[in-house]
Enzyme design. Structure first.
Site, PDB file in Angstrom:
ATOM      1  N   HIS A  63      -7.060 -20.597   0.385  1.00  0.00           N
ATOM      2  CA  HIS A  63      -6.099 -19.886   1.238  1.00  0.00           C
ATOM      3  C   HIS A  63      -6.921 -19.181   2.323  1.00  0.00           C
ATOM      4  CE1 HIS A  63      -2.329 -17.777   2.140  1.00  0.00           C
ATOM      5  NE2 HIS A  63      -3.033 -16.658   2.249  1.00  0.00           N
TER       6      HIS A  63
ATOM      7  N   ASP B 260       0.835  -1.208   0.000  1.00  0.00           N
ATOM      8  CA  ASP B 260       0.000   0.000   0.000  1.00  0.00           C
ATOM      9  C   ASP B 260       0.862   1.247   0.000  1.00  0.00           C
ATOM     10  OD1 ASP B 260      -2.623  -0.979  -0.069  1.00  0.00           O
ATOM     11  OD2 ASP B 260      -2.479  -1.593   2.029  1.00  0.00           O
TER      12      ASP B 260
HETATM   13  C1  LIG Z   1      -3.050 -12.357  -0.932  1.00  0.00           C
HETATM   14  C2  LIG Z   1      -2.685 -10.957  -0.492  1.00  0.00           C
HETATM   15  C3  LIG Z   1      -1.658 -10.786   0.444  1.00  0.00           C
HETATM   16  C4  LIG Z   1      -1.275  -9.514   0.856  1.00  0.00           C
HETATM   17  N1  LIG Z   1      -0.272  -9.395   1.785  1.00  0.00           N
HETATM   18  C5  LIG Z   1       0.143  -8.163   2.156  1.00  0.00           C
HETATM   19  C6  LIG Z   1       1.223  -8.005   3.076  1.00  0.00           C
HETATM   20  O1  LIG Z   1       1.796  -8.986   3.587  1.00  0.00           O
HETATM   21  N2  LIG Z   1       1.633  -6.742   3.394  1.00  0.00           N
HETATM   22  C7  LIG Z   1       1.027  -5.640   2.850  1.00  0.00           C
HETATM   23  O2  LIG Z   1       1.452  -4.519   3.172  1.00  0.00           O
HETATM   24  N3  LIG Z   1      -0.009  -5.759   1.982  1.00  0.00           N
HETATM   25  C8  LIG Z   1      -0.469  -6.976   1.617  1.00  0.00           C
HETATM   26  N4  LIG Z   1      -1.511  -7.098   0.715  1.00  0.00           N
HETATM   27  C9  LIG Z   1      -2.190  -5.875   0.228  1.00  0.00           C
HETATM   28  C10 LIG Z   1      -1.454  -5.221  -0.966  1.00  0.00           C
HETATM   29  O3  LIG Z   1      -0.171  -4.809  -0.579  1.00  0.00           O
HETATM   30  C11 LIG Z   1      -2.274  -4.028  -1.436  1.00  0.00           C
HETATM   31  O4  LIG Z   1      -3.493  -4.405  -1.993  1.00  0.00           O
HETATM   32  C12 LIG Z   1      -1.544  -3.049  -2.360  1.00  0.00           C
HETATM   33  O5  LIG Z   1      -2.332  -1.877  -2.502  1.00  0.00           O
HETATM   34  C13 LIG Z   1      -1.294  -3.572  -3.751  1.00  0.00           C
HETATM   35  O6  LIG Z   1      -0.241  -4.448  -3.801  1.00  0.00           O
HETATM   36  P1  LIG Z   1      -0.366  -5.681  -4.843  1.00  0.00           P
HETATM   37  O7  LIG Z   1       0.932  -6.338  -5.012  1.00  0.00           O
HETATM   38  O8  LIG Z   1      -1.508  -6.500  -4.457  1.00  0.00           O
HETATM   39  O9  LIG Z   1      -0.752  -4.869  -6.150  1.00  0.00           O
HETATM   40  P2  LIG Z   1      -0.361  -5.057  -7.648  1.00  0.00           P
HETATM   41  O10 LIG Z   1      -0.613  -6.438  -8.090  1.00  0.00           O
HETATM   42  O11 LIG Z   1       0.947  -4.487  -7.923  1.00  0.00           O
HETATM   43  O12 LIG Z   1      -1.444  -4.130  -8.287  1.00  0.00           O
HETATM   44  C14 LIG Z   1      -2.823  -4.504  -8.334  1.00  0.00           C
HETATM   45  C15 LIG Z   1      -3.465  -3.772  -9.496  1.00  0.00           C
HETATM   46  O13 LIG Z   1      -3.506  -2.376  -9.183  1.00  0.00           O
HETATM   47  C16 LIG Z   1      -3.174  -1.602 -10.306  1.00  0.00           C
HETATM   48  N5  LIG Z   1      -2.084  -0.720  -9.952  1.00  0.00           N
HETATM   49  C17 LIG Z   1      -0.983  -1.021  -9.210  1.00  0.00           C
HETATM   50  N6  LIG Z   1      -0.206   0.060  -9.077  1.00  0.00           N
HETATM   51  C18 LIG Z   1      -0.832   1.034  -9.755  1.00  0.00           C
HETATM   52  C19 LIG Z   1      -0.537   2.394  -9.989  1.00  0.00           C
HETATM   53  N7  LIG Z   1       0.576   2.941  -9.472  1.00  0.00           N
HETATM   54  N8  LIG Z   1      -1.419   3.115 -10.720  1.00  0.00           N
HETATM   55  C20 LIG Z   1      -2.549   2.553 -11.219  1.00  0.00           C
HETATM   56  N9  LIG Z   1      -2.874   1.270 -11.025  1.00  0.00           N
HETATM   57  C21 LIG Z   1      -2.040   0.538 -10.313  1.00  0.00           C
HETATM   58  C22 LIG Z   1      -2.801  -2.524 -11.415  1.00  0.00           C
HETATM   59  O14 LIG Z   1      -3.842  -2.555 -12.360  1.00  0.00           O
HETATM   60  C23 LIG Z   1      -2.633  -3.856 -10.763  1.00  0.00           C
HETATM   61  O15 LIG Z   1      -3.076  -4.904 -11.563  1.00  0.00           O
HETATM   62  C24 LIG Z   1      -1.935  -8.366   0.314  1.00  0.00           C
HETATM   63  C25 LIG Z   1      -2.979  -8.537  -0.610  1.00  0.00           C
HETATM   64  C26 LIG Z   1      -3.354  -9.818  -1.008  1.00  0.00           C
HETATM   65  C27 LIG Z   1      -4.490  -9.982  -1.990  1.00  0.00           C
END
Ligand SMILES: Cc1cc2nc3c(=O)[nH]c(=O)nc-3n(C[C@H](O)[C@H](O)[C@H](O)COP(=O)(O)OP(=O)(O)OC[C@H]3O[C@@H](n4cnc5c(N)ncnc54)[C@H](O)[C@@H]3O)c2cc1C
Length: 303
Positions: free
Chosen positions: A274, A114
């Protein structure tokens, strides 16, 4: 003993059910003891893996590492360490990954994380850091023989402009080397089914494992859902209405809701789940039993 026709058999037909459990790193000695009691309760169900989250902005770096390293040292479980791109340079993140590699960890859940200001604020990559989750997946794969899981969003990530843009993001993570996606929790199974259809239509073939939130506290779950873009159907809110001061009924309703959800997914052909455990075992253990899973001792006795 066979179950009556109107009930489900204790062994569900088709491929075996596989589960994984997600925990968060504890903040205090008391919370740590509670976490390990939960791990001991759930471990005999032989999960595919157990994962440990990484606090926002890397705030739990040490605690995540310590929990995962203890899982390697003291259990036969296969731990997966969550890792985000937030608030750290590539070099710092690579050091964390090397630390996992050296501790014997072979599975990382790679996330963007985030924004520093919290969900809903604008995300900015750390200068010198990994730019995106796909970038992080690539970096981890380059550092060792890791299995890399990533996130997926049946209702799309709140920052995604459209479902197509969201699924492009997932495709980029798969191209970078991700081998499994775990979804944000959802309560309406048709959202998951439609999402998987979209993902498959895009040519993505990695497993999309449904993330199941067992509702330990409805109010907290609903607040969290609002922040993460997961919808809470009216029928669900209605089931928990008035149960704030009735924990026993709340727990029974939560078990019923989760059981309905996972068994309906089984009917749709899902075999991997999960569970977001919130470090508590009771409800998750009961749902796993309904899925036909048994602890090791009972499996051996039945064989
Ligand atoms: C299974 C799971 C485990 C998680 N575990 C953690 C954890 O351990 N710690 C934690 O802090 N958070 C965790 N999260 C939450 C996650 O970090 C947040 O949802 C964060 O906002 C997005 O990271 P991501 O890797 O899921 O996103 P990403 O897969 O990188 O992005 C999701 C989608 O958002 C859009 N996007 C991404 N960046 C941008 C941008 N800059 N501008 C426009 N669109 C964009 C893209 O379309 C992308 O497909 C978890 C979420 C899930 C589902």
């Amino acid at each position: 003993m066979t179950a009556p026709d109107t009930l489900r058999p204790s062994r569900l037909p088709g491929a075996p059910i596989r589960v994984s459990f997600e925990f968060f790193p504890p903040k205090s000695a008391e919370a740590e003891a509670a976490l390990w009691r939960s791990i001991e309760r759930l471990a005999p169900l032989d999960p595919d893996f157990v994962s440990v989250t990484y606090g926002a902005g890397g705030s739990t770096r040490e605690r995540t590492h310590n929990t995962v390293a203890r899982l390697v040292r003291e259990t036969r479980l296969k731990p997966a360490a969550h890792l985000t791109c937030v608030g750290a340079t590539r070099r710092e993140i690579d050091d964390v990954v090397r630390g996992y590699r050296d501790a014997g960890v072979r599975h990382v859940v790679a996330l963007r994380g985030d924004p520093a200001g919290g969900p809903g604020t604008a995300y900015e990559a750390h200068p010198g850091g990994y730019d995106s989750s796909a970038d992080l997946v690539r970096g981890i794969r380059a550092l060792g023989d890791f299995e890399v899981s990533v996130s997926a969003y049946p209702e799309k990530h709140p920052e995604s402009s459209s479902f197509d843009a969201d699924i492009d993001g997932l495709a980029a993570k798969v191209d970078a080397g991700a081998t499994r996606a775990i979804t944000q929790f959802f309560f309406d199974n048709s959202l998951y089914a439609r999402y998987v259809e979209r993902v498959r239509a895009r040519g993505i073939d990695i497993p999309i494992i449904p993330g199941i939130a067992v509702i330990q506290n409805f109010k907290q779950t609903a607040n969290f859902a609002r922040k993460t873009g997961a919808s809470v159907p009216d029928w669900l809110a209605d089931r928990f209405a008035g149960l704030e001061s009735d924990p026993a009924t709340h727990q029974l309703v939560a078990a019923g809701v989760a059981a309905e959800q996972v068994l309906d997914l089984v009917d749709q052909g899902v075999r991997d789940f999960h569970f977001y455990t919130m470090n508590r075992a009771e409800l998750v253990y009961a749902i796993c039993r309904l899925l036909g899973l048994k602890p090791e001792g009972e499996r051996a006795a039945a064989a």
